[in-house]
Design a protein around this motif. Structure first.
Motif, PDB file in Angstrom:
ATOM      1  N   ALA A 187       0.830  -1.209   0.000  1.00 55.34           N
ATOM      2  CA  ALA A 187       0.000   0.000   0.000  1.00 55.34           C
ATOM      3  C   ALA A 187       0.862   1.257   0.000  1.00 55.34           C
ATOM      4  CB  ALA A 187      -0.937  -0.013   1.196  1.00 55.34           C
ATOM      5  N   ALA A 188       1.949   1.253   0.774  1.00 57.47           N
ATOM      6  CA  ALA A 188       2.857   2.396   0.779  1.00 57.47           C
ATOM      7  C   ALA A 188       3.485   2.587  -0.586  1.00 57.47           C
ATOM      8  CB  ALA A 188       3.936   2.200   1.845  1.00 57.47           C
ATOM      9  N   ALA A 189       3.866   1.494  -1.219  1.00 62.95           N
ATOM     10  CA  ALA A 189       4.448   1.579  -2.569  1.00 62.95           C
ATOM     11  C   ALA A 189       3.443   2.164  -3.553  1.00 62.95           C
ATOM     12  CB  ALA A 189       4.901   0.192  -3.024  1.00 62.95           C
ATOM     13  N   LEU A 190       2.176   1.793  -3.399  1.00 64.99           N
ATOM     14  CA  LEU A 190       1.123   2.310  -4.274  1.00 64.99           C
ATOM     15  C   LEU A 190       1.010   3.831  -4.158  1.00 64.99           C
ATOM     16  CD1 LEU A 190      -1.406   2.111  -6.072  1.00 64.99           C
ATOM     17  CD2 LEU A 190      -2.698   1.446  -4.037  1.00 64.99           C
ATOM     18  N   VAL A 191       0.962   4.331  -2.938  1.00 65.23           N
ATOM     19  CA  VAL A 191       0.821   5.775  -2.747  1.00 65.23           C
ATOM     20  C   VAL A 191       2.083   6.501  -3.214  1.00 65.23           C
ATOM     21  CG1 VAL A 191       0.376   7.629  -1.107  1.00 65.23           C
ATOM     22  CG2 VAL A 191      -0.718   5.401  -0.781  1.00 65.23           C
ATOM     23  N   ASN A 192       3.252   6.001  -2.812  1.00 64.04           N
ATOM     24  CA  ASN A 192       4.492   6.688  -3.155  1.00 64.04           C
ATOM     25  C   ASN A 192       4.751   6.696  -4.662  1.00 64.04           C
ATOM     26  OD1 ASN A 192       4.988   7.246  -0.472  1.00 64.04           O
ATOM     27  ND2 ASN A 192       6.269   5.447  -0.156  1.00 64.04           N
ATOM     28  N   GLY A 193       4.432   5.612  -5.330  1.00 59.82           N
ATOM     29  CA  GLY A 193       4.597   5.586  -6.777  1.00 59.82           C
ATOM     30  C   GLY A 193       3.652   6.530  -7.485  1.00 59.82           C
ATOM     31  N   THR A 194       2.440   6.651  -6.962  1.00 58.70           N
ATOM     32  CA  THR A 194       1.479   7.601  -7.535  1.00 58.70           C
ATOM     33  C   THR A 194       1.966   9.031  -7.334  1.00 58.70           C
ATOM     34  OG1 THR A 194      -0.333   6.058  -7.078  1.00 58.70           O
ATOM     35  CG2 THR A 194      -0.922   8.354  -7.516  1.00 58.70           C
ATOM     36  N   LEU A 195       2.435   9.346  -6.126  1.00 59.96           N
ATOM     37  CA  LEU A 195       2.983  10.675  -5.871  1.00 59.96           C
ATOM     38  C   LEU A 195       4.151  10.972  -6.805  1.00 59.96           C
ATOM     39  CD1 LEU A 195       2.983  10.574  -1.963  1.00 59.96           C
ATOM     40  CD2 LEU A 195       1.587  12.105  -3.370  1.00 59.96           C
ATOM     41  N   ALA A 196       5.033  10.005  -6.984  1.00 60.58           N
ATOM     42  CA  ALA A 196       6.243  10.225  -7.768  1.00 60.58           C
ATOM     43  C   ALA A 196       5.949  10.509  -9.233  1.00 60.58           C
ATOM     44  CB  ALA A 196       7.170   9.014  -7.645  1.00 60.58           C
TER      45      ALA A 196
ATOM     46  N   VAL B 273      -5.953   9.321 -14.315  1.00 61.33           N
ATOM     47  CA  VAL B 273      -5.612   7.941 -13.980  1.00 61.33           C
ATOM     48  C   VAL B 273      -4.162   7.608 -14.312  1.00 61.33           C
ATOM     49  CG1 VAL B 273      -6.410   7.025 -16.206  1.00 61.33           C
ATOM     50  CG2 VAL B 273      -6.355   5.534 -14.192  1.00 61.33           C
ATOM     51  N   LYS B 274      -3.571   8.276 -15.303  1.00 62.58           N
ATOM     52  CA  LYS B 274      -2.179   7.977 -15.646  1.00 62.58           C
ATOM     53  C   LYS B 274      -1.253   8.178 -14.456  1.00 62.58           C
ATOM     54  CE  LYS B 274       1.616   9.401 -18.663  1.00 62.58           C
ATOM     55  NZ  LYS B 274       2.452  10.019 -17.596  1.00 62.58           N
ATOM     56  N   LYS B 275      -1.606   9.105 -13.559  1.00 66.93           N
ATOM     57  CA  LYS B 275      -0.768   9.342 -12.390  1.00 66.93           C
ATOM     58  C   LYS B 275      -0.665   8.110 -11.499  1.00 66.93           C
ATOM     59  CE  LYS B 275      -2.232  14.214 -12.185  1.00 66.93           C
ATOM     60  NZ  LYS B 275      -2.729  15.294 -11.294  1.00 66.93           N
ATOM     61  N   LEU B 276      -1.669   7.258 -11.573  1.00 70.13           N
ATOM     62  CA  LEU B 276      -1.707   6.035 -10.766  1.00 70.13           C
ATOM     63  C   LEU B 276      -0.776   4.951 -11.300  1.00 70.13           C
ATOM     64  CD1 LEU B 276      -3.259   4.306  -8.544  1.00 70.13           C
ATOM     65  CD2 LEU B 276      -4.822   3.667 -10.380  1.00 70.13           C
ATOM     66  N   HIS B 277      -0.401   5.024 -12.571  1.00 68.11           N
ATOM     67  CA  HIS B 277       0.238   3.882 -13.224  1.00 68.11           C
ATOM     68  C   HIS B 277       1.514   3.413 -12.533  1.00 68.11           C
ATOM     69  CE1 HIS B 277      -1.867   4.457 -17.395  1.00 68.11           C
ATOM     70  NE2 HIS B 277      -2.703   4.188 -16.413  1.00 68.11           N
ATOM     71  N   CYS B 278       2.391   4.343 -12.140  1.00 76.54           N
ATOM     72  CA  CYS B 278       3.628   3.923 -11.478  1.00 76.54           C
ATOM     73  C   CYS B 278       3.340   3.386 -10.081  1.00 76.54           C
ATOM     74  CB  CYS B 278       4.616   5.080 -11.421  1.00 76.54           C
ATOM     75  SG  CYS B 278       5.351   5.450 -13.022  1.00 76.54           S
ATOM     76  N   GLY B 279       2.358   3.971  -9.411  1.00 79.52           N
ATOM     77  CA  GLY B 279       1.985   3.449  -8.102  1.00 79.52           C
ATOM     78  C   GLY B 279       1.436   2.038  -8.190  1.00 79.52           C
ATOM     79  N   TRP B 280       0.597   1.801  -9.194  1.00 79.96           N
ATOM     80  CA  TRP B 280       0.035   0.453  -9.321  1.00 79.96           C
ATOM     81  C   TRP B 280       1.114  -0.553  -9.693  1.00 79.96           C
ATOM     82  CZ3 TRP B 280      -4.215  -0.963  -7.170  1.00 79.96           C
ATOM     83  CH2 TRP B 280      -4.713  -2.234  -7.434  1.00 79.96           C
ATOM     84  N   ALA B 281       2.073  -0.142 -10.515  1.00 83.70           N
ATOM     85  CA  ALA B 281       3.187  -1.033 -10.855  1.00 83.70           C
ATOM     86  C   ALA B 281       4.004  -1.363  -9.613  1.00 83.70           C
ATOM     87  CB  ALA B 281       4.069  -0.385 -11.919  1.00 83.70           C
ATOM     88  N   ALA B 282       4.272  -0.366  -8.773  1.00 87.11           N
ATOM     89  CA  ALA B 282       5.018  -0.615  -7.542  1.00 87.11           C
ATOM     90  C   ALA B 282       4.232  -1.534  -6.613  1.00 87.11           C
ATOM     91  CB  ALA B 282       5.319   0.715  -6.846  1.00 87.11           C
ATOM     92  N   HIS B 283       2.935  -1.279  -6.483  1.00 86.83           N
ATOM     93  CA  HIS B 283       2.059  -2.116  -5.651  1.00 86.83           C
ATOM     94  C   HIS B 283       2.047  -3.553  -6.174  1.00 86.83           C
ATOM     95  CE1 HIS B 283      -1.980  -3.834  -4.750  1.00 86.83           C
ATOM     96  NE2 HIS B 283      -1.807  -3.256  -3.585  1.00 86.83           N
ATOM     97  N   ALA B 284       1.910  -3.718  -7.488  1.00 80.86           N
ATOM     98  CA  ALA B 284       1.897  -5.058  -8.077  1.00 80.86           C
ATOM     99  C   ALA B 284       3.220  -5.767  -7.836  1.00 80.86           C
ATOM    100  CB  ALA B 284       1.611  -4.959  -9.577  1.00 80.86           C
TER     101      ALA B 284
END
Length: 463
Positions: free
Chosen positions: A79-88, A209-220
């Motif tokens: 979950a932390a990876a998801l948020v941080n990747g989205t922020l980044a 939604v594109k902002k989520l893509h790196c967060g979702w990749a990190a979460h996955a």
């Protein structure tokens, strides 16, 4: 050995054997860049995706394992990876690899940091994991580059290579930090291959939604690594198999040498460009040209017409639909507009020439008026160079005089790299949106010393 087995072996070697000195020197700068971007997202009223994701994952609950950068929250590592990747990735200011045209660090770094916090791993282990994860992400993207079309097959099909390849690279990084052996890393990558996703239509017509893509990749990636550690296995032919990664995403087209050749000696990590401007990377050479014309004395008020010549494949992102790009729906949408970014640079930007404040708040009427004078066209020279570098030519007519400037590689690329001072300045400007100068300086010092830190908690100021 299958493809994923060879890649997993390389990843384990990154952890268990010394890395090249240039790689060891490069990684802390990438970690610092991502930390600055995540912090800056809090100070941008238009960077709403990170807070939205944080609100959602707070409802999930779970064990407090890893830090959400800038918020103080402690969440389960995925979950932390998801948020941080989205922020980044929220500000479109994260690094870009060429010619794959993907953003590796915004998924791999958050995945590695979250997993390292959860496991108590030292900074040296994080450095190795980031190096391996970014390299594998880049190579997966490179394997889908087709010279015949001078473009990524992912991009041609509307797929976001950043999130699809980033999930696998993030899984490798997280698996290394969980202490998995080569078969375990291969399984983590194989599991993550079923999780990667991302469509890039938002680049054209809007949506966040594109902002989520790196967060979702990190979460996955983190989730896949934990699943592999707990016994879930991936197919050994997940990449090259009949129903594997390349069949699914590229109709089986791939460059095996780009993926596997010279592993450990040819580092695609080192060809990953830092961004000087917080906008879609295809807009950067046009910004460079506009800043040069402005520095040469061009008066925007006197301009009658402007022609922006760029690589033909990039027109779909920064010039089409024309009405949407001449008058974007928001300043975030303006980040993907050739006309709006050129107008922004000509009228005066912040940061390193064009900054975050230029894409904050309501659209500027003066920039919209100037953007309406911009016509985007395909330029043969820029098209021949693309995507090994981003090139452009800008011509502006003012009072019967034509002003012209051309760049063959945008600022920040391997051909025109940002200086260490510019990278430091970028971090300072970003971190200032959330931290005091003293706190930002301390974070920069800790990150520079990443290889010597006993834990990542120390890096993030938690102990």
């Amino acid at each position: 050995m299958t493809f994923v087995e060879r890649l997993a072996g390389f990843a384990v070697a990154c952890r268990d054997e010394p890395l090249p000195a240039e790689v060891t020197a490069d990684v802390p700068a990438r970690v610092l860049d991502i930390l600055g971007l995540a912090l800056a997202a809090y100070g941008d009223p238009d960077a709403d995706a990170g807070p939205a994701v944080l609100r959602s994952v707070r409802r999930w609950g779970g064990t407090a394992e890893a830090t959400v950068i800038g918020s103080g929250d402690r969440l389960p590592a995925p979950a932390a990876a998801l948020v941080n990747g989205t922020l980044a990735h929220s500000l479109d200011f994260d690094d870009t690899h060429l010619p794959s045209v993907l953003h590796p660090s915004a998924s791999v770094v958050p995945a590695a940091l979250a997993t390292a916090e959860a496991t108590g791993a030292p900074g040296a282990a994080v450095l190795a994991a980031v190096a391996a994860g970014v390299e594998l992400t880049n190579r997966l993207g490179m394997a889908a580059y087709d010279p015949a079309i001078a473009n990524s097959i992912f991009f041609e099909r509307g797929l976001h290579a950043t999130s699809i390849c980033g999930a696998i690279g993030s899984a490798a990084a997280a698996a290394l930090l969980l202490g998995l052996d080569a078969p375990g890393v291969a399984s983590a990558m194989g599991v993550a291959a079923s999780m990667g996703a991302g469509l890039i239509e938002a680049n054209r017509t809007g949506g966040t939604v594109k902002k989520l893509h790196c967060g979702w990749a990190a979460h996955a990636g983190v989730s896949a690594a934990y699943l592999a550690a707990d016994g879930l296995t991936g197919p050994p032919t997940v990449l090259e198999g009949r129903f594997g990664f390349f069949t699914a995403y590229t109709d089986g087209r791939r460059d095996d040498d780009a993926l596997l050749g010279d592993l450990g000696t040819r580092w695609e990590l080192l060809r990953t460009a830092f961004k000087p401007y917080p906008s879609n990377h295809f807009t950067h050479p046009g910004i460079d040209c506009a800043l040069a014309l402005r520095a040469a004395g061009l008066d925007p008020a006197a301009v009658d017409w402007i022609e922006l010549g760029v690589a033909a494949p990039t027109l779909r992102t920064i010039a089409e639909p024309a009405a949407e790009k001449i008058r974007p729906r928001s300043t975030y949408h303006g980040k993907f507009s050739g006309p709006y970014t050129v107008a922004t640079a000509l009228l005066g930007g912040g940061g390193l020439g064009v900054g975050l404040d230029d894409f904050t708040g309501p659209l500027d009427p003066a920039r919209l008026d100037l953007a309406a004078k911009v016509r985007c066209v395909a330029d043969d020279r820029a098209t021949r160079i693309f995507p090994h570098a981003f090139a452009a030519v800008l011509r502006a007519g003012a009072g019967g005089t034509v002003h012209e400037h051309r760049v063959d590689a945008s600022l920040g690329s391997a051909e025109a790299p940002l200086s260490p001072a510019a990278l430091t300045r970028k971090f300072q400007l970003n971190a200032a949106r959330a931290l005091t100068p003293d706190a930002a300086g301390a974070l920069a010092a800790r990150t520079t010393a990443l290889a010597t830190l006993p834990t990542v908690d120390t890096l993030l100021g938690q102990s």
